[in-house]
Design an enzyme around this catalytic site. Structure first.
Site, PDB file in Angstrom:
ATOM      1  N   LYS A 132       0.847  -1.188   0.000  1.00 51.73           N
ATOM      2  CA  LYS A 132       0.000   0.000   0.000  1.00 51.73           C
ATOM      3  C   LYS A 132       0.884   1.239   0.000  1.00 51.73           C
ATOM      4  O   LYS A 132       1.835   1.327   0.771  1.00 51.73           O
ATOM      5  CB  LYS A 132      -0.908   0.021   1.239  1.00 51.73           C
ATOM      6  CG  LYS A 132      -1.920  -1.114   1.296  1.00 51.73           C
ATOM      7  CD  LYS A 132      -2.756  -1.022   2.565  1.00 51.73           C
ATOM      8  CE  LYS A 132      -3.733  -2.185   2.666  1.00 51.73           C
ATOM      9  NZ  LYS A 132      -4.526  -2.133   3.915  1.00 51.73           N
ATOM     10  N   THR A 158       4.708  -5.521  12.641  1.00 55.11           N
ATOM     11  CA  THR A 158       4.673  -4.060  12.645  1.00 55.11           C
ATOM     12  C   THR A 158       3.249  -3.515  12.595  1.00 55.11           C
ATOM     13  O   THR A 158       2.952  -2.503  13.236  1.00 55.11           O
ATOM     14  CB  THR A 158       5.471  -3.506  11.452  1.00 55.11           C
ATOM     15  OG1 THR A 158       4.945  -4.056  10.235  1.00 55.11           O
ATOM     16  CG2 THR A 158       6.931  -3.880  11.557  1.00 55.11           C
ATOM     17  N   ASP A 159       2.359  -4.182  11.856  1.00 57.83           N
ATOM     18  CA  ASP A 159       0.982  -3.690  11.771  1.00 57.83           C
ATOM     19  C   ASP A 159       0.297  -3.768  13.132  1.00 57.83           C
ATOM     20  O   ASP A 159      -0.451  -2.868  13.512  1.00 57.83           O
ATOM     21  CB  ASP A 159       0.187  -4.442  10.713  1.00 57.83           C
ATOM     22  CG  ASP A 159       0.304  -5.954  10.817  1.00 57.83           C
ATOM     23  OD1 ASP A 159       1.102  -6.456  11.629  1.00 57.83           O
ATOM     24  OD2 ASP A 159      -0.412  -6.651  10.071  1.00 57.83           O
TER      25      ASP A 159
END
Length: 238
Positions: free
Chosen positions: A13, A90-91
Site C-alpha cells: 500500500k 509491525t501492523d
C-alpha cells in the site's frame, strides 16, 4: 505531502497524506509502475513499514526532507506485557499504538482482517497485552482448495450474502469461510468483553467489509487505520 509505504504479506500500500488527510491510495502486489506517478507529487516526508520484504530499490530513490523506516523504538508511551515484543508484527504494533493515541485511557482491541486475522489488546494503562493470530479469509479459501483434491477455489465476493446452510459446494465453502470467521470473531469479542466490559473495539484490514455490519457489537471500523497510524508516527517523530 507525506508518503506512507506499507509492505504487507499479500499487497503493498502506498498512500499520500496532506497533514492528516488521506489524498491518494494505491494497493497491489506490484507497485513499481506507481513510482512514475509519484514523481508528479512533491514528497516532503516519507515512512516505510511492513511485515513483508521491505528491500525495495525505488524506496532508496525517494528524495524527502524526512525519510524514516519504522522501528518499534518510535512508539512512545507504550509498555509491553507481551512476552516477546520483538516478534510483534509491525501492523499490530502500529495499530495498538494508534488506538491508544486516539482512544486514550480506554481498553482497546484492534481486529485486523488482513492476510491473517489478528486481535491485539492494549489496556487503559497503555500496556500492550497480546492477542491472537489466525488465518484470514483468503488463506482459509486457498487452504481448502490446495490441500484437497476436489474442492474448488471460491471467489470471495463482498456483495454475496453467505448462507448458513450452503446448498451446493460453492455455497458451503463460502459459508464456511465467511460465517466461520464471523462466528470466531464474535466469540472472541464476547470473551474479551467478559474481561474488559468497557472495551473499545476497532476493526481494520482488507476484509473489514465482510464483517463490520454483521457483528452484534459496536465496532469502530476504519479500512486505513494502519496507514493513518503510520502517518501519525511520521508526523510525531523527528
Amino acid at each position: 505531502m507525506n508518503l506512507i509505504v506499507e509492505i504487507g504479506n499479500t499487497n503493498i500500500k502506498l498512500a499520500l497524506f496532506e497533514g492528516r488527510e488521506l489524498k491518494h491510495l494505491w494497493v497491489g502486489r506490484e507497485v513499481d509502475h506507481i513510482w512514475e506517478e509519484l514523481k508528479d507529487f512533491k514528497i516532503q516526508n516519507a515512512i516505510l513499514s511492513g511485515s513483508g520484504n521491505t528491500d525495495i530499490l525505488w524506496w532508496k530513490e525517494i528524495q524527502a526532507e524526512k525519510k524514516l523506516v519504522f522501528t518499534r523504538e518510535m512508539l512512545k508511551n507504550i509498555q509491553y506485557e507481551y512476552r516477546t515484543p520483538q516478534s510483534l508484527g509491525t501492523d499490530r504494533l502500529i495499530n495498538a499504538w494508534y488506538a491508544n493515541l486516539l482512544f486514550q485511557n480506554m481498553d482497546n482491541l484492534v481486529i485486523d482482517t488482513g492476510t491473517c486475522i489478528t486481535f491485539t489488546l492494549i489496556n487503559n494503562a497503555s500496556q500492550l497485552i497480546g492477542g491472537s493470530i489466525s488465518p484470514g479469509i483468503a488463506l482459509r479459501a486457498h487452504s481448502m482448495h490446495e490441500y484437497t483434491d476436489k474442492l474448488p477455489l471460491i471467489e470471495l465476493d463482498k456483495n454475496r450474502a453467505p448462507e448458513l446452510i450452503g446448498m451446493d459446494t460453492q455455497a458451503s465453502l463460502f459459508s464456511g469461510v465467511i460465517l466461520g470467521t464471523q462466528f470466531e470473531i464474535e466469540k472472541r469479542i464476547e470473551a474479551y468483553l467478559s474481561l474488559y466490559p468497557n472495551l473499545n473495539i476497532i476493526m481494520t484490514g482488507g476484509s473489514t467489509q465482510f464483517f463490520e455490519n454483521k457483528l452484534n457489537y459496536k465496532i469502530f471500523a476504519d479500512y486505513h487505520f494502519t496507514l493513518k497510524g503510520l502517518n501519525e508516527i511520521l508526523l510525531t517523530n523527528e
